[in-house]
Design a protein around this motif. Structure first.
Motif, mmCIF file in Angstrom:
data_model
loop_
_atom_site.group_PDB
_atom_site.id
_atom_site.type_symbol
_atom_site.label_atom_id
_atom_site.label_comp_id
_atom_site.label_asym_id
_atom_site.label_seq_id
_atom_site.Cartn_x
_atom_site.Cartn_y
_atom_site.Cartn_z
ATOM 1 N N ARG A 130 32.703 -21.498 45.030
ATOM 2 C CA ARG A 130 31.328 -20.566 45.037
ATOM 3 C C ARG A 130 30.422 -21.239 44.019
ATOM 4 O O ARG A 130 29.241 -20.932 44.016
ATOM 5 N N LEU A 131 31.011 -22.313 43.317
ATOM 6 C CA LEU A 131 30.209 -22.831 42.313
ATOM 7 C C LEU A 131 29.517 -24.046 42.748
ATOM 8 O O LEU A 131 28.706 -24.536 42.223
ATOM 9 N N ALA A 132 29.808 -24.496 44.039
ATOM 10 C CA ALA A 132 29.133 -25.646 44.872
ATOM 11 C C ALA A 132 27.735 -25.414 44.993
ATOM 12 O O ALA A 132 26.965 -24.365 45.139
ATOM 13 N N CYS A 133 26.738 -26.348 44.800
ATOM 14 C CA CYS A 133 25.428 -26.117 45.200
ATOM 15 C C CYS A 133 25.048 -26.823 46.652
ATOM 16 O O CYS A 133 23.922 -26.875 46.742
ATOM 17 N N ASN A 134 25.992 -27.392 47.337
ATOM 18 C CA ASN A 134 25.640 -27.572 48.740
ATOM 19 C C ASN A 134 26.528 -26.716 49.486
ATOM 20 O O ASN A 134 27.161 -25.693 49.086
ATOM 21 N N ASP A 135 26.598 -27.055 51.094
ATOM 22 C CA ASP A 135 27.061 -26.089 51.900
ATOM 23 C C ASP A 135 28.670 -25.924 51.799
ATOM 24 O O ASP A 135 29.257 -26.848 51.932
ATOM 25 N N ASN A 136 29.214 -24.598 51.590
ATOM 26 C CA ASN A 136 30.317 -24.441 51.188
ATOM 27 C C ASN A 136 31.003 -23.701 52.593
ATOM 28 O O ASN A 136 32.110 -22.922 52.589
ATOM 29 N N SER A 137 30.317 -23.585 53.693
ATOM 30 C CA SER A 137 30.741 -22.754 54.666
ATOM 31 C C SER A 137 32.069 -23.171 55.329
ATOM 32 O O SER A 137 32.850 -22.350 55.796
ATOM 33 N N LEU A 138 32.326 -24.418 55.416
ATOM 34 C CA LEU A 138 33.722 -25.129 55.707
ATOM 35 C C LEU A 138 34.696 -24.545 55.131
ATOM 36 O O LEU A 138 35.787 -24.073 55.451
ATOM 37 N N GLN A 139 34.448 -24.484 53.590
ATOM 38 C CA GLN A 139 35.635 -23.982 52.551
ATOM 39 C C GLN A 139 35.762 -22.729 52.683
ATOM 40 O O GLN A 139 36.936 -22.156 52.970
ATOM 41 N N TRP A 140 34.773 -21.880 53.073
ATOM 42 C CA TRP A 140 35.038 -20.493 53.584
ATOM 43 C C TRP A 140 35.691 -20.136 54.405
ATOM 44 O O TRP A 140 36.457 -19.198 54.532
ATOM 45 N N ALA A 141 35.468 -20.634 55.541
ATOM 46 C CA ALA A 141 36.017 -20.640 56.835
ATOM 47 C C ALA A 141 37.569 -20.963 56.903
ATOM 48 O O ALA A 141 38.484 -20.260 57.284
ATOM 49 N N VAL A 142 37.943 -22.224 56.000
ATOM 50 C CA VAL A 142 39.360 -22.404 55.801
ATOM 51 C C VAL A 142 39.867 -21.614 55.037
ATOM 52 O O VAL A 142 41.081 -21.136 55.422
ATOM 53 N N ALA A 143 39.387 -21.014 53.886
ATOM 54 C CA ALA A 143 39.989 -19.929 53.106
ATOM 55 C C ALA A 143 40.193 -18.661 53.987
ATOM 56 O O ALA A 143 41.383 -18.140 53.885
ATOM 57 N N SER A 144 39.206 -18.245 54.837
ATOM 58 C CA SER A 144 39.662 -16.958 55.495
ATOM 59 C C SER A 144 40.542 -17.232 56.426
ATOM 60 O O SER A 144 41.592 -16.575 56.798
ATOM 61 N N VAL A 145 40.766 -18.622 57.370
ATOM 62 C CA VAL A 145 41.622 -18.673 58.363
ATOM 63 C C VAL A 145 42.838 -18.795 57.781
ATOM 64 O O VAL A 145 44.080 -18.197 58.194
ATOM 65 N N LEU A 146 43.107 -19.366 56.685
ATOM 66 C CA LEU A 146 44.426 -19.748 56.006
ATOM 67 C C LEU A 146 44.890 -18.450 55.321
ATOM 68 O O LEU A 146 46.178 -18.268 55.247
ATOM 69 N N SER A 147 44.069 -17.613 54.964
ATOM 70 C CA SER A 147 44.418 -16.107 54.362
ATOM 71 C C SER A 147 45.320 -15.504 55.491
ATOM 72 O O SER A 147 46.222 -14.776 55.296
ATOM 73 N N LEU A 148 44.520 -15.391 56.568
ATOM 74 C CA LEU A 148 45.149 -14.652 57.856
ATOM 75 C C LEU A 148 46.536 -15.359 58.251
ATOM 76 O O LEU A 148 47.426 -14.639 58.560
ATOM 77 N N VAL A 149 46.473 -16.521 58.410
ATOM 78 C CA VAL A 149 47.808 -17.200 58.880
ATOM 79 C C VAL A 149 48.937 -17.203 57.757
ATOM 80 O O VAL A 149 50.046 -16.783 57.991
ATOM 81 N N ILE A 150 48.666 -17.262 56.570
ATOM 82 C CA ILE A 150 49.455 -17.111 55.596
ATOM 83 C C ILE A 150 50.180 -15.824 55.269
ATOM 84 O O ILE A 150 51.063 -15.705 54.815
ATOM 85 N N LEU A 151 49.094 -14.915 55.341
ATOM 86 C CA LEU A 151 49.554 -13.374 54.865
ATOM 87 C C LEU A 151 49.561 -12.725 56.210
ATOM 88 O O LEU A 151 50.718 -11.890 56.045
ATOM 89 N N LEU A 152 48.917 -12.565 56.962
ATOM 90 C CA LEU A 152 49.010 -11.845 58.270
ATOM 91 C C LEU A 152 50.146 -12.191 59.138
ATOM 92 O O LEU A 152 50.839 -11.359 59.964
#
Length: 340
Positions: A208-230
Motif C-alpha cells: 500500500r506504500l507503492a506509488c504505482n499500480d498495486n492491483s496485482l499484489q492486492w489480488a495475489v494477497a486476496s487469493v492466497l489468503s483464501l487458499v492458505i486459510l480457507l
C-alpha cells in the motif's frame, strides 16, 4: 524506539523527488534503502507488551524444542501422528523466530529500520511458515479422521511413507508459492512513504506504500489468503463432519466420549490459530475495511505469536503418550538428583 518522525524533513523532500521521478518515467522502479516498522510506536504500554512477547518467545523455543526432542528420542512416538506433531513444532519454532526477535531488537536497540532486501526476506519466511502452520494443523485433522473413520485400516492408510509424502508436498507448496508473491513486490515503486504500520514487513501494509499500480499484489494477497486459510479450514470442517458421522454410529455413549476426547487438543489448536487470523485477514483484504491500526497490529501480532507458544503446551498436557514420556523423564531426573 527510533521514530521515523525524526526524519520527516529529510524523507519528505526525498519522497517528493522520487514521486516526480516516477511521474516523469513510469518505467523507473524506486526502491528505498529500507522501511521503518512503526506498528508499536503509538501503542500505550508498549514496554509491557514487549516483555510479554519476550516471555512468549522463550516459552515457545523451550517447549517446541523439548517436544521435538521427546518425539525424536522415543521410538514409540515414531508414527505418522507424531511425525505431524513434530513437523508442527518445527514450523512453530521457525515462525516465532522470524518475527519476535526482530520486534525485540527494534525495542531494545531503539532502531526500527529494516533494509529493503531483509524486509523482503522476512516477508517471505513469515508467509511461508504461516502457510505451513495452517496446512500442518489440517494434516493433524487428516490423522484424526483416518484413525476414527477407518480404525481397522488406519495402519495401512496412514503410514510413515504416506505422511512423509504429505508433509513433503506441503513444504514444497508453502516454500514455493511465497516466492512469486514476494518477488512481485520488487516490481513496485515505493515513493509515497517508508513507514510500515505493522509489527514486521507485512505484505499488505508494504504494497500500500507503492506509488504505482498495486492491483496485482492486492489480488495475489486476496487469493492466497483464501487458499492458505480457507482451504485447510474447509478440509478440517469436512474431516470433523466425517468424524461426527462415524462417532454417532457408535452404539456406546462411553465410546463416543472417549473418541471425541482424542480430538480435544487438535480443536484447541484450530480455534486458537484460525479464528483470529481469519477474521483479521478477511476484514483487511476482502472487505477493504480499514480497522483501527493499533488494534489490527496488536491482534495480528498476538494471533501470529501465541499459537506457536500454545501448541506444544497443549500437546504436552493433553496427549497421553507425550505426558507419559515427560513424567518418566522427570522421575529419572529426580532419582538422579536424590542419588547425587
Amino acid at each position: 524506539m527510533h521514530r521515523p518522525g525524526a526524519q520527516v524533513c529529510g524523507t519528505s523532500s526525498a519522497m517528493t523527488f522520487l514521486r516526480r521521478l516516477q511521474w516523469n518515467d513510469s518505467s523507473v522502479l524506486i526502491h528505498p534503502p529500507g522501511f521503518y516498522i512503526i506498528g508499536f510506536t503509538s501503542m500505550p504500554f508498549a514496554n509491557l507488551y514487549f516483555i510479554f512477547l519476550a516471555f512468549v518467545y522463550v516459552v515457545s523455543v523451550v517447549f517446541n524444542t523439548f517436544l521435538i526432542y521427546i518425539i525424536t528420542l522415543d521410538l514409540r512416538l515414531h508414527n505418522p501422528k507424531f511425525m505431524a506433531v513434530g513437523n508442527l513444532a518445527v514450523v512453530d519454532l521457525v515462525l516465532n523466530t522470524c518475527i519476535i526477535p526482530g520486534m525485540l531488537k527494534a525495542f531494545l536497540a531503539k532502531n526500527n529500520f529494516v533494509p529493503f532486501n531483509l524486509c523482503m526476506v522476512q516477508m517471505y519466511v513469515y508467509y511461508s511458515f504461516i502457510s505451513m502452520e495452517s496446512f500442518s494443523i489440517a494434516v493433524l485433522a487428516y490423522d484424526r479422521m483416518i484413525a476414527i473413520c477407518f480404525p481397522l485400516r488406519h495402519g495401512s492408510i496412514n503410514t510413515m511413507t504416506s505422511m512423509s509424502c504429505i508433509l513433503g508436498v506441503i513444504w514444497c507448496f508453502c516454500l514455493g508459492i511465497p516466492i512469486f508473491s514476494t518477488s512481485i513486490m520488487t516490481r513496485l515503486s515505493y515513493c509515497d512513504s517508508v513507514n510500515v504500520y505493522s509489527y514486521f514487513c507485512d505484505y499488505a501494509p508494504v504494497f500500500r506504500l507503492a506509488c504505482n499500480d498495486n492491483s496485482l499484489q492486492w489480488a495475489v494477497a486476496s487469493v492466497l489468503s483464501l487458499v492458505i486459510l480457507l482451504g485447510p479450514l474447509s478440509f478440517i470442517i469436512l474431516s470433523y463432519m466425517s468424524i461426527l458421522i462415524a462417532v454417532f454410529r457408535m452404539k456406546s455413549v462411553e465410546s463416543r466420549v472417549k473418541v471425541l476426547a482424542t480430538c480435544t487438543e487438535h480443536l484447541i489448536l484450530v480455534a486458537v490459530f484460525f479464528f483470529p487470523v481469519l477474521t483479521i485477514f478477511m476484514v483487511g483484504l476482502l472487505a477493504r475495511i480499514k480497522p483501527d491500526p493499533d488494534l489490527r497490529v496488536l491482534s495480528l501480532s498476538l494471533a501470529s505469536c501465541i499459537p506457536p507458544c500454545l501448541n506444544p503446551i497443549v500437546y504436552s498436557l493433553k496427549t497421553k503418550e507425550i505426558k507419559s514420556k515427560v513424567l518418566t523423564m522427570f522421575r529419572r531426573i529426580k532419582v538422579q538428583v536424590v542419588k547425587g
